[in-house]
Scaffold this motif. Sequence first.
Motif, PDB file in Angstrom:
ATOM      1  N   ASP A 410       0.934  -1.269   0.048  1.00 41.41           N
ATOM      2  CA  ASP A 410       0.066  -0.013   0.065  1.00 41.41           C
ATOM      3  C   ASP A 410       0.836   1.235   0.019  1.00 41.41           C
ATOM      4  N   VAL A 411       1.951   1.196   0.374  1.00 45.78           N
ATOM      5  CA  VAL A 411       2.991   2.390   0.367  1.00 45.78           C
ATOM      6  C   VAL A 411       2.935   2.950  -0.910  1.00 45.78           C
ATOM      7  N   SER A 412       3.213   2.104  -1.928  1.00 43.26           N
ATOM      8  CA  SER A 412       3.307   2.843  -3.346  1.00 43.26           C
ATOM      9  C   SER A 412       2.353   2.229  -4.496  1.00 43.26           C
ATOM     10  N   TYR A 413       1.552   1.138  -4.055  1.00 37.07           N
ATOM     11  CA  TYR A 413       0.818   0.604  -5.232  1.00 37.07           C
ATOM     12  C   TYR A 413      -0.475  -0.098  -4.502  1.00 37.07           C
ATOM     13  N   PRO A 414      -1.546   0.682  -4.058  1.00 31.63           N
ATOM     14  CA  PRO A 414      -2.297   0.109  -3.380  1.00 31.63           C
ATOM     15  C   PRO A 414      -3.262  -0.895  -4.276  1.00 31.63           C
ATOM     16  N   GLN A 415      -3.476  -0.459  -5.688  1.00 25.99           N
ATOM     17  CA  GLN A 415      -3.912  -1.546  -6.595  1.00 25.99           C
ATOM     18  C   GLN A 415      -3.300  -2.578  -7.255  1.00 25.99           C
ATOM     19  N   PHE A 416      -2.125  -2.831  -6.683  1.00 27.19           N
ATOM     20  CA  PHE A 416      -1.359  -3.821  -7.420  1.00 27.19           C
ATOM     21  C   PHE A 416      -2.060  -5.175  -7.465  1.00 27.19           C
ATOM     22  N   PHE A 417      -2.716  -5.861  -6.547  1.00 24.70           N
ATOM     23  CA  PHE A 417      -3.261  -6.954  -6.721  1.00 24.70           C
ATOM     24  C   PHE A 417      -4.419  -7.010  -7.623  1.00 24.70           C
ATOM     25  N   GLU A 418      -5.115  -5.903  -7.775  1.00 22.37           N
ATOM     26  CA  GLU A 418      -6.241  -5.707  -8.579  1.00 22.37           C
ATOM     27  C   GLU A 418      -5.733  -5.732 -10.101  1.00 22.37           C
ATOM     28  N   HIS A 419      -4.614  -4.992 -10.195  1.00 23.03           N
ATOM     29  CA  HIS A 419      -4.038  -4.879 -11.572  1.00 23.03           C
ATOM     30  C   HIS A 419      -3.602  -6.329 -11.876  1.00 23.03           C
ATOM     31  N   LEU A 420      -2.829  -7.128 -10.946  1.00 24.24           N
ATOM     32  CA  LEU A 420      -2.450  -8.355 -11.162  1.00 24.24           C
ATOM     33  C   LEU A 420      -3.683  -9.300 -11.631  1.00 24.24           C
ATOM     34  N   ASP A 421      -4.660  -9.339 -10.902  1.00 23.60           N
ATOM     35  CA  ASP A 421      -5.946  -9.938 -11.301  1.00 23.60           C
ATOM     36  C   ASP A 421      -6.166  -9.807 -12.776  1.00 23.60           C
TER      37      ASP A 421
END
Length: 426
Positions: A410-421
């Motif tokens: 969350d420090v730099s990429y809160p949507q990271f897992f959403e984008h991975l999905d």
Amino acid sequence: MRRAKSLKGEIAIPGDKSISHRAVMFGALAHGETEIENFLAGADCLSTISCFRQMGVDIEQNGTKVRVSGKGIDALTEPEGILDVGNSGTTTRLMLGILAGRTFHACIIGDESIAKRPMTRVTNPLKNMGASIDGRQDGNFTPISIRGGKLKGIEYQSPVASAQVKSAILLAGLQAHNEKTKVTEPHKSRDHTERMLRAFGAEVKEEGLSVEITGGQSLKAASIQVPGDISSAAFFLVAGAIVPDSTITLKNVGINPTRIGIIEVLTKMGAKLTIEEKGTHAHEPAADLTISTSELKGTTISGDLIPRLIDEIPVIALLATQAEGDTIIKDASELKVKETNRIDTVVQELNKLGAVIEPTDDGMIIRGKQTLTSSASVSSHGDHRIGMMLAIAALIAKGDVSLSGHEAIDVSYPQFFEHLDQLAVK
Ligand code: S3P
């Protein structure tokens, strides 16, 4: 963690962290309304907003839109409470540069990781300019207290190539009335401060590895459209290159020349990467990047390339495990003082998955090509970039990978897992 058969599609990369911090800070020092679009609403940049609100600045944040109502640097007021920077080194060091010229008292704390990060690299030159600063171990570690004052300009030869050091001194120099401040680095670090100072109407001189500013200039509010963060895009650039049968497009990625070391390394290693330039906003260029599964070969990464990809080294280490031949990373001892000691955390966690990486004093040697086979429990060690690198490693690991500490992302990429999905083909 999930594995992926392939990655397909496109995502818009969230705003650049370095630029988002600076847009809020410079907006707070400027006169007028600064409008920021595509702001990175990650924990680090939110720490910057909350610190400047505590100093009396009116900041409205609505997702990725931010409006900063600046009344000039002299309008900052003494914070009643302690300024909490969370995990953010950029907030700590740049804010110290600003506070160095303010006559009020402020105290800075952060999390466990911040408490281990060296601050004399900024507090010593700021003390030489006239600020009173104290903290644990002679001002090297938080908690740090500061009372700024009347500053004089300095000529500073920085022992490290660090944009945080350069920026802190320039921000202090901006407050040393009618005096010149010059910072010279051993290699060029990211130049977002120089570019944004110009966007806010200031004059900054650059010559070779030196940057010079004259104090007393006032900043005028600006409109800042933040490009996507190439350091966030890096995780998906590597994923696209190493996951079979993949082609993905990353939209609106910042391609400032001082940040594109990852593109140069991918190209040198043989990655299939295309760049479609999309114009420049507030002196920062952006592009859409498309990458496909690639046959990779090992390389050597050293010297002046290091500051241009310093935050990408964890994921470059993963990339190198999938290249034919060895990859050598040297001249990168700065890795030891990032959110974690990234030489130790990269080696420890990737080796758990079956990689063969040897740590060295100033980098690492990665043996390729290795199949990441083992089932393992890996940890982010509370470091966002280690967490994201491991989630990308899990995509190609043959065993089951469980990741602890993923909330650090969350420090730099809160949507990271959403984008991975969105990209992963099930
Ligand atoms: C940053 C500079 C770099 C980088 C950090 C952000 C900045 O740190 O690693 O993530 O925004 O100025 P150093 O200045 O310590 O190299």
